[in-house]
Scaffold this motif. Structure first.
Motif, PDB file in Angstrom:
ATOM      1  N   VAL A 144       0.600  -1.458  -0.316  1.00  0.00           N
ATOM      2  CA  VAL A 144      -0.144   0.171  -0.001  1.00  0.00           C
ATOM      3  C   VAL A 144       1.349   1.043   0.344  1.00  0.00           C
ATOM      4  CG1 VAL A 144      -1.701   1.291   0.943  1.00  0.00           C
ATOM      5  CG2 VAL A 144      -1.705  -1.100   1.017  1.00  0.00           C
ATOM      6  N   ALA A 145       1.829   0.919   1.178  1.00  0.00           N
ATOM      7  CA  ALA A 145       2.048   2.550   1.219  1.00  0.00           C
ATOM      8  C   ALA A 145       3.589   2.587   0.107  1.00  0.00           C
ATOM      9  CB  ALA A 145       3.603   2.645   2.182  1.00  0.00           C
ATOM     10  N   ALA A 146       4.371   1.459  -0.971  1.00  0.00           N
ATOM     11  CA  ALA A 146       4.634   2.088  -2.013  1.00  0.00           C
ATOM     12  C   ALA A 146       3.680   2.047  -3.597  1.00  0.00           C
ATOM     13  CB  ALA A 146       5.002   0.061  -2.555  1.00  0.00           C
ATOM     14  N   ALA A 147       2.447   1.356  -3.516  1.00  0.00           N
ATOM     15  CA  ALA A 147       1.730   2.575  -4.375  1.00  0.00           C
ATOM     16  C   ALA A 147       1.311   3.984  -3.725  1.00  0.00           C
ATOM     17  CB  ALA A 147       0.560   2.104  -4.613  1.00  0.00           C
ATOM     18  N   GLY A 148       1.870   4.407  -2.944  1.00  0.00           N
ATOM     19  CA  GLY A 148       1.994   5.902  -2.221  1.00  0.00           C
ATOM     20  C   GLY A 148       0.292   6.462  -1.879  1.00  0.00           C
ATOM     21  N   TYR A 149       0.226   5.458  -0.966  1.00  0.00           N
ATOM     22  CA  TYR A 149      -1.323   4.912  -0.367  1.00  0.00           C
ATOM     23  C   TYR A 149      -0.785   5.000   1.636  1.00  0.00           C
ATOM     24  CZ  TYR A 149      -3.992   5.417  -4.302  1.00  0.00           C
ATOM     25  OH  TYR A 149      -4.465   5.747  -5.970  1.00  0.00           O
ATOM     26  N   ARG A 150      -1.482   5.810   2.313  1.00  0.00           N
ATOM     27  CA  ARG A 150      -1.657   4.607   3.722  1.00  0.00           C
ATOM     28  C   ARG A 150      -3.209   4.868   4.104  1.00  0.00           C
ATOM     29  NH1 ARG A 150      -4.602   9.184   5.950  1.00  0.00           N
ATOM     30  NH2 ARG A 150      -4.881  10.860   5.190  1.00  0.00           N
ATOM     31  N   ILE A 151      -3.379   3.546   5.004  1.00  0.00           N
ATOM     32  CA  ILE A 151      -4.545   2.856   5.265  1.00  0.00           C
ATOM     33  C   ILE A 151      -5.799   3.819   5.598  1.00  0.00           C
ATOM     34  CG2 ILE A 151      -5.702   1.257   7.003  1.00  0.00           C
ATOM     35  CD1 ILE A 151      -3.148  -0.284   6.661  1.00  0.00           C
ATOM     36  N   GLY A 152      -6.843   3.902   5.261  1.00  0.00           N
ATOM     37  CA  GLY A 152      -7.601   5.249   5.883  1.00  0.00           C
ATOM     38  C   GLY A 152      -8.160   4.240   6.867  1.00  0.00           C
ATOM     39  N   ASN A 153      -8.661   2.763   6.443  1.00  0.00           N
ATOM     40  CA  ASN A 153      -9.852   2.168   7.394  1.00  0.00           C
ATOM     41  C   ASN A 153      -9.540   0.853   7.115  1.00  0.00           C
ATOM     42  OD1 ASN A 153     -12.242   2.932   5.899  1.00  0.00           O
ATOM     43  ND2 ASN A 153     -13.364   1.627   7.239  1.00  0.00           N
ATOM     44  N   LEU A 160      -9.425   3.191  13.153  1.00  0.00           N
ATOM     45  CA  LEU A 160      -9.531   3.052  12.470  1.00  0.00           C
ATOM     46  C   LEU A 160      -9.824   1.464  12.066  1.00  0.00           C
ATOM     47  CD1 LEU A 160      -6.550   5.248  10.806  1.00  0.00           C
ATOM     48  CD2 LEU A 160      -8.771   5.834  11.004  1.00  0.00           C
ATOM     49  N   ILE A 161      -9.935   0.558  13.083  1.00  0.00           N
ATOM     50  CA  ILE A 161     -10.469  -0.116  12.519  1.00  0.00           C
ATOM     51  C   ILE A 161     -11.762  -0.444  13.099  1.00  0.00           C
ATOM     52  CG2 ILE A 161      -9.540  -2.998  13.287  1.00  0.00           C
ATOM     53  CD1 ILE A 161      -7.325  -1.476  11.605  1.00  0.00           C
ATOM     54  N   SER A 162     -12.575  -1.899  12.674  1.00  0.00           N
ATOM     55  CA  SER A 162     -13.437  -2.547  13.084  1.00  0.00           C
ATOM     56  C   SER A 162     -13.745  -3.737  13.101  1.00  0.00           C
ATOM     57  CB  SER A 162     -14.398  -1.860  12.335  1.00  0.00           C
ATOM     58  OG  SER A 162     -15.707  -2.117  12.696  1.00  0.00           O
ATOM     59  N   VAL A 203      -8.001   3.100   1.274  1.00  0.00           N
ATOM     60  CA  VAL A 203      -6.114   3.439   1.508  1.00  0.00           C
ATOM     61  C   VAL A 203      -6.840   5.425   1.082  1.00  0.00           C
ATOM     62  CG1 VAL A 203      -5.868   1.157   1.034  1.00  0.00           C
ATOM     63  CG2 VAL A 203      -5.610   2.838  -0.543  1.00  0.00           C
ATOM     64  N   LEU A 204      -5.734   5.845   1.041  1.00  0.00           N
ATOM     65  CA  LEU A 204      -5.353   7.361   0.912  1.00  0.00           C
ATOM     66  C   LEU A 204      -4.566   7.242   0.681  1.00  0.00           C
ATOM     67  CD1 LEU A 204      -7.318   8.555   4.028  1.00  0.00           C
ATOM     68  CD2 LEU A 204      -8.713   8.032   1.906  1.00  0.00           C
ATOM     69  N   ALA A 205      -4.606   8.568  -0.944  1.00  0.00           N
ATOM     70  CA  ALA A 205      -3.226   9.020  -0.961  1.00  0.00           C
ATOM     71  C   ALA A 205      -2.800   9.754  -0.547  1.00  0.00           C
ATOM     72  CB  ALA A 205      -3.461   9.310  -2.398  1.00  0.00           C
ATOM     73  N   PHE A 206      -0.821   9.575  -0.716  1.00  0.00           N
ATOM     74  CA  PHE A 206      -0.167  10.442   0.450  1.00  0.00           C
ATOM     75  C   PHE A 206      -0.571  12.467   0.349  1.00  0.00           C
ATOM     76  CE2 PHE A 206       2.730   6.724   1.392  1.00  0.00           C
ATOM     77  CZ  PHE A 206       2.305   6.475   2.832  1.00  0.00           C
TER      78      PHE A 206
END
Length: 382
Positions: A309-318, A351-353, A379-382
Motif C-alpha cells: 500500500v505504501a509503495a503505491a503511494g497510499y496509507r490506510i484510511g480504515n 481506524l479498525i472495525s 486507502v488514501l493517497a499520501f
C-alpha cells in the motif's frame, strides 16, 4: 517481513531550486501537491526514512516560506538557497555539507518524487569501490536525429541509457569535481561533472517510478486520492489445530485448517489491502504450494500488504472486518482483536472495525464447519 539491513552512512541533497515553468503551475512545481503532499516532501521523507544525515534541500532564494510549509513537521533537513543554474545549486548544497564532511552523498532532483529504498541501496553499494554511480534505464524506442524536422540519421539505442537521480558520489570526489568544473558549458548532471574530472561513474538499475514531473499533464496522472478493496476468505474448523483470529490465539476445541496459520480474518484483510492498490491477492504473494509459508504467522502477510500500500503511494484510511461464524463467540475477544489488527497494520485502533455475525445456522458456517471473513479496506493517497 524481515527488517531491512541498515544502510551505510550518507548525506543527501535534494535539488529543489528551479522554477518549473513547463509544469504550468501557479507556484514552482516542487511545492505543488502530488499524491496528497508537496512534491519536494516526498523525496525528503524518503531520505529521512532511509537514514540520510543530514538532508540538504536547495531551494529558490525567495521560496523559504513555501519550503518551510511544504516540509512542516519534519526534522533532520536544512534549507540552502540555490543559484541561477542547477550546477550552482548543487555546488551550494555541497558547500553546506562541509561541516558534516560525509563520506557519501546522494544528489537528487525533487521533481522525481517516487524514490524507493532499493535504488538507494544499489547506489550506496556501488560507490563502495567507485567514486560515483547513477541509476539508468534502457531506451526502448527507436531513435532518430532531427534536422529541421527531417530524419537525418539514427542512433544505436542498445548503447544508450536514460539517466535518473539520485546520483551517488563519494563526497570529497564530487566536491572537488564541482570546484574544478568550468562554468561553460553547463553540466547536464553531476555525473558529467565527476567524469570530466576523471572519476569513474558506474551504472546501476534505475526505477520507472522515478519518472520526472515536467509538464502539467504529469500532475494529472497521479492515482485517485481514495481507493477501496475487498477481501473474503473461508477456512474449515478441525480438531488438533490452534485457532488464530486477527493475530490472537482464541481458546477453542477446534482450530482452522489451511494456508499458513489459517487466520481467516487476517487473510481477508490482506486481500482487501492488496486489492485496494491493484496488487493481486494473498496467493500471488504467498503461494500455498510454497513450503516456507506452512504454519507461518499471518501477521507477516498483513505487514507485507501494508508495505505494498505504501509503495503505491497510499496509507490506510480504515479497515472494516466481519467474521461469519456460529462458534467461537467473537464478542469477548472483539476489542483485543481490533487492537491487535491495528498494531499489525501500524494504524490507530479507531481506524479498525471488527465485528461478527451468524448465518442463522444456515450453510457451512451455520453448521459450525468453518469460519468466513469479509474485509473492506480504504486507502488514501499520501
Amino acid at each position: 517481513m524481515a527488517e531491512a539491513a541498515p544502510l551505510p552512512s550518507y548525506a543527501a541533497i535534494v535539488v529543489a531550486a528551479g522554477k518549473g515553468q513547463r509544469a504550468g503551475q501557479p507556484i514552482p512545481k516542487q511545492f505543488v501537491l502530488w499524491r496528497g503532499k508537496p512534491v519536494v516532501r516526498h523525496s525528503v521523507e524518503a531520505f529521512l526514512a532511509n537514514g540520510a544525515v543530514p538532508v540538504i534541500v536547495v531551494i529558490p532564494p525567495d521560496c523559504e516560506a513555501l519550503a518551510e510549509d511544504a516540509l512542516r513537521g519534519l526534522d533532520g533537513y536544512r534549507l540552502v538557497p540555490g543559484g541561477a543554474t542547477r550546477q550552482e545549486s548543487v555546488a551550494a548544497g555541497l558547500q553546506a555539507l562541509k561541516p558534516d564532511n560525509p563520506e557519501r552523498v546522494l544528489i537528487h532532483d525533487a521533481a522525481r518524487p517516487d524514490l524507493q529504498r532499493p535504488v538507494i541501496e544499489w547506489l550506496l553499494q556501488e560507490i563502495t569501490d567507485h567514486p560515483g554511480a547513477i541509476p539508468v534505464l534502457p531506451v526502448v524506442d527507436s531513435l532518430v536525429i532531427d534536422e529541421g524536422r527531417t530524419m537525418a540519421g539514427t542512433a544505436d539505442r542498445d548503447v544508450l541509457r536514460r539517466v535518473q537521480t539520485p546520483q551517488a558520489f563519494r563526497y570529497l570526489d564530487i566536491l572537488d569535481a564541482h570546484a574544478s568544473w568550468q562554468k561553460e558549458p553547463t553540466a547536464g548532471d553531476d555525473a558529467q561533472v565527476l567524469r570530466a574530472s576523471g572519476g569513474v561513474v558506474r551504472l546501476v538499475k534505475g526505477d520507472e517510478r522515478l519518472a520526472k514531473l515536467t509538464f502539467a499533464e504529469d500532475f494529472l496522472s497521479a492515482p485517485p486520492p481514495v481507493r477501496t478493496g475487498t477481501g473474503f476468505d473461508v477456512h474449515r474448523l478441525v480438531g488438533g489445530e490452534d485457532l488464530w483470529l486477527c493475530g490472537i490465539q482464541i481458546p477453542h476445541s477446534r482450530g482452522l485448517s489451511g494456508h499458513s496459520d489459517a487466520d481467516v480474518a487476517l487473510h481477508a484483510v490482506v486481500d482487501a489491502l492488496l486489492g485496494a492498490v491493484g496488487a493481486g491477492d494473498i496467493g500471488s504473494h504467498f503461494p500455498p504450494s510454497d513450503p516456507q509459508w506452512q504454519g507461518a504467522p499471518s501477521f507477516r502477510f498483513v505487514e507485507h500488504a501494508v508495505e505494498q500500500v505504501a509503495a503505491a503511494g497510499y496509507r490506510i484510511g480504515n479497515i472494516d472486518l466481519t467474521l461469519i461464524c456460529e462458534e467461537p463467540k467473537i464478542g469477548p475477544h472483539r476489542l483485543a482483536m481490533r487492537d491487535k489488527l491495528a498494531e499489525i497494520a501500524g494504524v490507530e485502533a479507531s481506524l479498525i472495525s471488527v465485528k461478527a455475525t451468524t448465518t442463522e445456522r444456515l450453510g457451512f458456517a451455520g453448521r459450525s464447519e468453518g469460519i468466513a471473513a469479509q474485509a473492506v479496506a480504504t486507502v488514501l493517497a499520501f
